[in-house]
Design an enzyme around this catalytic site. Structure first.
Site, PDB file in Angstrom:
ATOM      1  CB  SER A   1      -0.951  -0.050   1.202  1.00 17.31           C
ATOM      2  OG  SER A   1      -1.915   0.959   1.097  1.00 17.31           O
TER       3      SER A   1
ATOM      4  CG  ASP B   1      -7.433  -3.020  -3.140  1.00 18.91           C
ATOM      5  OD1 ASP B   1      -8.076  -2.428  -2.256  1.00 18.91           O
ATOM      6  OD2 ASP B   1      -6.188  -3.017  -3.192  1.00 18.91           O
TER       7      ASP B   1
ATOM      8  CG  HIS C   1      -5.640  -2.066   0.473  1.00 21.19           C
ATOM      9  ND1 HIS C   1      -5.293  -1.728  -0.823  1.00 21.19           N
ATOM     10  CD2 HIS C   1      -4.846  -1.308   1.272  1.00 21.19           C
ATOM     11  CE1 HIS C   1      -4.341  -0.818  -0.795  1.00 21.19           C
ATOM     12  NE2 HIS C   1      -4.048  -0.546   0.447  1.00 21.19           N
TER      13      HIS C   1
END
Lengths: 266, 403
Positions: free
Chosen positions: A95, A217, A245
């Site tokens: 991320s 996601d 995610h």
């Protein structure tokens, strides 16, 4: 304080194998890697750490100014690579850490020689034709959400969490003991994460790069993964048939396999 | 024939109870697959959401029921924690109803494995009142924080108003001062000043009033201005301090509150030989740090606190400051600082040893050293500390040979 203690560095795995540095994203700490780690350890040397402000890091080193944008975190990754004398590492960033890796890699080209970007998003907020998936108002809503959820954090817990490591740990693991973060720190990290726009920095990546995205996601939709793939020359893209995610939790086998394949063939 | 005993629990209603409890439970219940796809949902939650079962089951994921902010929170916090811990509880969120309203709820989830397939059971508790209450708490905390900031700002400004903004420059002498407040919230009771007097003389004092806070500030103000105004015409320091005593005695203060200790001094700057006359009312004795590398306390003991009795005893002394000598006035917050993790006080012996280790030293050097000493003490400093140092610079070679 020594860097390895400040960042709560944990090293494991095969000392002779390729070096993987696993960097957690916003919302948790290095515990995020607990399911893929054992799958990587037989063949790789694995280094994990907590960003300052997260998990077991040295909270006294936290600084609202320094960590109000991603450069502060990238500078920490650079420092960590130098202090631990990491060379020829594959930086695996989840991320927001994917972006942090993009920023750090060109600074230490002999140390970070490959990147794995897990569910990356160089910019969460929509901008013109670019679809990041969120509006500015959405991000403000997230900050409100953080305000109302002091998960695992209270004024009485803070000293225990921040206390020196010599202090006996509480006998029983507390509820929501993972991913604890002071609300003040979380707010700053959330802003740094969700208001960042590092699309222009993708061009600066020259090392072999793998992008791992999930088919479904809600945070980093496939268009965003495709965007990153298009803007990093020669990058590879793997789309996992996974939801959420955090594929390192929802699809650890597939995530580890993608990383190992990339390490073996790039 | 109607069935008998409808009002009495019989076997058949007992069997229906679990199903009824699920569907009509006071909390919303739903089960999803690991990817969030809704498998079952109870009537309570459907009612809250204003949705039909067919709209949700198999078609909708749990996160779709959340607002965007909560969706991010769910993906970054809720789902990872649930996955790692197997359960999570007490998370605040807002559900979106069919009508577009937001329903504040608290969520709890548990991860279950059903024949190898992972299922997430989630309970949803309506939390409108609780969230309102929490918001009130948050507002109250924010307002308390603001008030605290304001109080600290007031304390800072008030404190500053009781100290000279900067020390005047004395020809042929150097001076330095430091004020170390023990608390950011309260005005302390220490004070000092250095000011010009008629006939080329200079007056200075350093004192400590009883107590803290606004009352202490008012008292400090009274003591300070009485000292300054009386000093313009009263040359006898003992008489001067007794005047302050009389003024404090007139104060209609609670019990023994209107009391203070103080050292008052005056000097006339003379080429390398300044005669300093001092008077003390119950205050710790000043230090003389000599050019010859020694340090000693001045004999100013025996004076009594001002404001306690009529006609207190005042201790007086005269000292000569020569080239390189430094006179140091301080308050007892310094000597009473706790050291050795609270077991001991710093005490006058240690301060003397410290001063000796510095000697000879300029006022600036002494004050800087005491400042770092206070930093070292950290939380051990319970009380405010004021330091005022006056000194004659070392003689230049010419001046020394002329002596």
């Amino acid at each position: 304080m020594e860097a390895s203690r400040r960042f709560n560095v944990q090293q494991s795995g095969n000392p002779g194998g390729p070096l993987l540095v696993l960097a957690h994203g916003f919302g948790c700490d290095q515990n995020m890697w607990r399911m893929v780690r054992p799958l990587l350890e037989p063949t790789c040397r694995v280094v994990t750490f907590d960003y300052i402000g997260a998990g077991g890091s040295d909270l006294s080193a936290w600084d609202a100014e320094r960590y109000s944008n991603l450069d502060g975190y990238a500078a920490d990754v650079v420092e960590l690579c130098r202090k631990l004398d990491l060379r020829d590492a594959v930086f695996v960033g989840h991320s927001v850490s994917a972006t942090i890796g993009v920023l750090a890699a060109p600074v230490v080209p002999e140390r970070i020689t490959r990147l794995v970007l897990v569910t990356p998003s160089p910019c969460f907020v929509d901008d013109g034709d670019y679809r990041g998936g969120f509006s500015r108002d959405d991000i403000d809503e997230l900050l409100t959400s953080l305000e109302s959820n002091y998960l695992g954090w209270s004024a009485t817990m803070a000293p225990v969490i921040m206390g020196n490591p010599d202090r006996p740990v509480l006998g029983q693991e507390l509820t929501n003991s993972f991913c604890r973060m002071s609300p003040d720190i979380a707010r700053v990290f959330a802003r740094a994460t969700f208001l960042a726009d590092n699309r222009a920095d993708l061009d600066g990546v020259t090392v072999p790069t793998l992008i791992v995205q999930c088919a479904h996601d809600a945070i980093a939709p496939r268009e965003v993964g495709d965007y990153v793939h298009d803007h990093i020359r020669g990058s590879r893209l793997v789309t996992l048939d996974a939801t959420g995610h955090c594929p390192q939790l929802s699809a650890p086998d597939e995530t580890a396999a993608a990383i190992l394949r990339f390490v073996a063939t790039s | 024939m109607t069935r008998a005993g409808r009002s009495q629990p019989d076997e058949s209603t007992g069997q229906q109870a679990p199903a009824d409890l699920y569907d009509r439970s006071p909390c919303g219940l739903l089960s999803t697959r690991a990817d969030g796809t809704i498998l079952t949902v109870n009537a309570t939650l459907l009612g809250w959401l204003g949705r039909e079962r067919e709209e949700l089951v198999g078609k909708c994921r749990f996160v779709d029921l959340l607002g965007v902010g909560d969706r991010i929170y769910h993906e970054t916090h809720y789902a990872p924690l649930l996955s790692m811990q197997g359960s999570i509880a007490g998370v605040a969120a807002e559900l979106r109803t069919a009508g577009g309203d937001r329903l504040p709820v608290l969520l709890a989830s548990r991860l279950r494995s059903d024949a190898g397939v992972e299922v997430i059971h989630t309970a949803v508790v309506e939390a409108r009142d609780r969230r309102g209450y929490e918001r009130e708490l948050l507002r109250a905390r924010e307002s308390a924080d603001r008030e605290r900031d304001r109080a600290q700002r007031l304390a800072r400004v008030l404190q500053r108003s009781l100290l000279p903004p900067r020390l005047p420059t004395l020809p042929g002498m150097t001076t330095a001062a430091h004020y170390h407040p023990a608390s950011a919230d309260e005005v302390g009771g220490d004070f000092y000043d250095l000011f010009r007097l008629p006939d080329d003389r200079w007056g200075f004092f350093l004192g400590d009033v009883c107590g803290k806070g606004p009352e202490a500030a008012a008292l400090t103000s009274l003591a300070r201005y009485t000292l300054r105004s009386t000093a313009t015409h009263e040359h006898d320091h003992a008489v001067l301090l007794r005047t302050v005593n009389a003024v404090l005695r007139q104060e209609e203060h609670d019990a023994a509150a209107a009391q203070c200790t103080v050292v008052f001094g005056s000097l006339r700057v003379d080429e390398g030989r300044s005669i300093v006359r001092l008077a003390s009312a119950g205050h710790p004795p000043p230090l003389l740090i000599g050019a010859d590398g020694t340090a000693r306390y001045l004999d100013l003991l025996g004076g009594q606190v001002l404001g306690a009795i009529d006609n207190p005893t005042i201790a007086v002394a005269t000292v000569e400051l020569r080239f390189g000598d430094t006179l140091v006035l301080y308050s007892d917050g310094l000597t009473e600082a706790r050291i050795d993790t609270g077991r001991n006080r710093y005490e006058e012996e240690r301060l003397l040893a410290f001063a000796t280790s510095l000697a000879p030293a300029s006022p600036t050097a002494v004050v800087a050293s005491i400042q770092s000493l206070l930093t070292q003490f950290g939380d051990g400093v319970d009380d405010d500390v004021a330091v005022l140092a006056l000194g004659v610079p070392p003689a230049s070679n010419d001046a020394a040979s002329a002596r």
